[in-house]
Design an enzyme around this catalytic site. Structure first.
Site, short mmCIF file in Angstrom:
data_model
loop_
_atom_site.label_atom_id
_atom_site.label_comp_id
_atom_site.label_asym_id
_atom_site.label_seq_id
_atom_site.Cartn_x
_atom_site.Cartn_y
_atom_site.Cartn_z
N CYS A 116 96.21 71.90 13.95
CA CYS A 116 96.18 70.46 13.63
C CYS A 116 97.11 70.11 12.47
O CYS A 116 97.35 68.94 12.21
CB CYS A 116 94.76 70.02 13.31
N HIS A 256 93.92 64.08 8.46
CA HIS A 256 93.70 64.55 9.83
C HIS A 256 92.34 64.03 10.30
O HIS A 256 91.36 64.05 9.55
CB HIS A 256 93.73 66.08 9.85
N ASN A 286 89.48 63.98 17.77
CA ASN A 286 90.45 64.85 17.11
C ASN A 286 91.59 65.17 18.09
O ASN A 286 91.39 65.90 19.06
CB ASN A 286 89.74 66.13 16.65
O1 UT7 Z 1 90.86 70.25 13.52
C1 UT7 Z 1 89.94 71.23 13.16
C2 UT7 Z 1 88.91 71.28 14.26
N1 UT7 Z 1 87.55 71.46 13.95
C3 UT7 Z 1 86.80 70.78 13.05
O2 UT7 Z 1 87.29 70.02 12.27
C4 UT7 Z 1 85.33 71.01 13.07
C5 UT7 Z 1 84.68 70.79 11.73
N2 UT7 Z 1 83.21 70.82 11.89
C6 UT7 Z 1 82.52 69.74 12.28
O3 UT7 Z 1 83.06 68.68 12.48
C7 UT7 Z 1 81.03 69.89 12.38
O4 UT7 Z 1 80.64 71.16 11.89
C8 UT7 Z 1 80.49 69.72 13.84
C9 UT7 Z 1 80.63 68.28 14.29
C10 UT7 Z 1 81.23 70.63 14.79
C11 UT7 Z 1 79.02 70.07 13.90
O5 UT7 Z 1 78.30 69.25 12.99
P1 UT7 Z 1 77.26 69.89 11.96
O6 UT7 Z 1 76.67 68.78 11.23
O7 UT7 Z 1 78.03 70.94 11.17
O8 UT7 Z 1 76.19 70.52 12.91
P2 UT7 Z 1 75.76 72.05 13.10
O9 UT7 Z 1 76.88 72.81 13.79
O10 UT7 Z 1 75.24 72.58 11.82
O11 UT7 Z 1 74.58 71.86 14.13
C12 UT7 Z 1 73.41 71.16 13.80
C13 UT7 Z 1 72.59 71.03 15.06
C14 UT7 Z 1 72.45 72.35 15.82
O12 UT7 Z 1 71.16 72.39 16.38
P3 UT7 Z 1 70.00 73.29 15.71
O13 UT7 Z 1 70.53 74.69 15.70
O14 UT7 Z 1 69.83 72.74 14.32
O15 UT7 Z 1 68.86 73.06 16.61
C15 UT7 Z 1 73.46 72.22 16.92
O16 UT7 Z 1 73.13 72.98 18.05
O17 UT7 Z 1 73.22 70.12 15.95
C16 UT7 Z 1 73.36 70.73 17.22
N3 UT7 Z 1 74.53 70.19 17.88
C17 UT7 Z 1 74.48 69.12 18.68
N4 UT7 Z 1 73.47 68.31 19.05
C18 UT7 Z 1 73.76 67.29 19.86
C19 UT7 Z 1 75.80 70.65 17.84
N5 UT7 Z 1 76.59 69.88 18.60
C20 UT7 Z 1 75.79 68.92 19.14
C21 UT7 Z 1 76.02 67.83 20.00
N6 UT7 Z 1 74.99 67.04 20.32
N7 UT7 Z 1 77.25 67.56 20.49
#
Ligand code: UT7
Length: 329
Positions: A116, A256, A286
């Protein structure tokens, strides 16, 4: 002694697929909700390739707009540089495909892969060719079409990305304008946080790689989140320091567009006002290396950016890579 040339962006263009995929559409694909996606990412919808649309097709459309706005003909281009991690094919480069379509017969052409951060890497590469006098007019495209390499069964990644392309023409500009300073960084020891395991020469396509879904993006979201906030703040501070400027001197920060919570956390630490920070993630998600040039193009079309404005661009991505650039418009 001759002083250094000033190098800047003189025009922009963008192209987005026609197909929109909303959060409500995603509710039918994976266990997710519009509420979760909006609250945790800021994304409402994204544009996704339809059959027949390609990375090179979007890049070509964006490039034609940028060239027309710069009043340049394809024969005037010395270099076509496409920042992408989702080229049409492993080779030839997407840049060569565009060179042919444009009939830009005086142009060298290559792709650059920096995740990115690709657009900012491309900007710095282009700057060097112009500063040395080796080239005059460079077409830089930031284009990514991640939808074909996203695992549409993985809710951790499939809600985040969209497809698109942004193009700019880079050339010599008036003294004291254009790119003031830039800093690029990398840390390959964190490569495993965001990658596609198969499809390259290390793990070419086999029945096993397909069955094990190894041709799709794998990502450790929370680790990248923490890393992103830190490096966005640090690299923005670095470029401002190098020019003896402060965050309050910025007219705009173009970050970004990966997650609105990353953007808000970094902006808060930099003590930026919301009106200084340009955001369009709600409409596109993104778009990897297309994110920054598409935000820039929209801000120019809306008349937000004016001559003389001080603009910082900052990004992070697969590699891991990160970097920032300061421009006077
Ligand atoms: O250009 C670079 C590319 N990548 C990035 O920039 C990614 C950067 N990271 C992020 O944006 C965030 O970490 C995410 C959006 C990917 C995830 O958000 P988060 O607040 O860090 O959530 P998490 O991964 O800690 O997950 C929290 C919960 C989990 O459930 P449990 O284990 O607490 O039951 C996930 O399974 O949210 C769940 N979860 C979802 N729930 C509903 C993860 N994705 C989803 C979803 N819908 N799409």
């Amino acid at each position: 002694m001759q002083s250094e040339k000033a190098v800047g962006i003189v025009s922009t263009g963008k192209a987005l697929p026609v197909g929109r995929l909303t959060n409500f559409d995603l509710e039918h694909l994976v266990e997710t909700s519009d509420k979760w996606i909006r609250e945790r990412t800021g994304i409402e919808e994204r544009r996704i390739l339809s059959p027949g649309e390609t990375n090179s097709g979007l890049s070509l459309t964006a490039a034609k707009i940028a060239l027309e706005r710069a009043c340049l003909k394809p024969r005037d281009i010395d270099l076509i540089l496409v920042a992408t991690v989702t080229p049409d094919m492993i080779f030839p480069s997407t840049a060569c495909l565009i060179q042919s379509e444009l009939n830009a017969f005086n142009a060298a052409a290559f792709d650059l892969a920096a995740g990115c951060t690709g657009f900012l890497y491309g900007l710095c590469v282009a700057e060097q060719f112009i500063k040395t006098g080796a080239m005059k007019n460079i077409l830089l495209v930031g284009a990514d079409t991640l939808s074909p390499v996203i695992d549409w069964q993985d809710r951790n990644t499939c809600v985040l990305f969209g497809d698109g392309a942004g193009a700019v023409v880079i050339r010599e500009v008036e003294r004291d304008r254009g790119l003031l300073v830039s800093k690029l960084f990398s840390d390959g020891s964190k490569a495993g946080l965001l990658y596609v395991p198969a499809g390259g020469s290390r793990a070419p396509a086999t029945f096993r790689t397909v069955e094990e879904r190894m041709h799709y993006v794998k990502m450790n979201g929370p680790e990248i989140f923490k890393f992103a906030v830190t490096v966005m703040v640090d690299s923005t501070k670095k470029i401002l320091d190098l020019c003896d400027k402060k965050p309050e001197d910025l007219d705009f920060l173009i970050p970004h567009q990966a997650n609105v919570r990353i953007i808000k956390a970094a902006s808060k630490r930099l003590r930026l006002k919301p009106e200084q920070v340009l955001v369009n993630i709600q409409r596109y998600g993104n778009m990897s290396s297309a994110s920054i040039p598409v935000v820039l193009d929209e801000a120019l079309e809306e008349g937000k950016i004016k001559t003389g404005d001080l603009i910082a661009m900052v990004s992070f991505g697969a590699g891991l890579t990160w970097g920032a650039a300061l421009l006077k418009w």
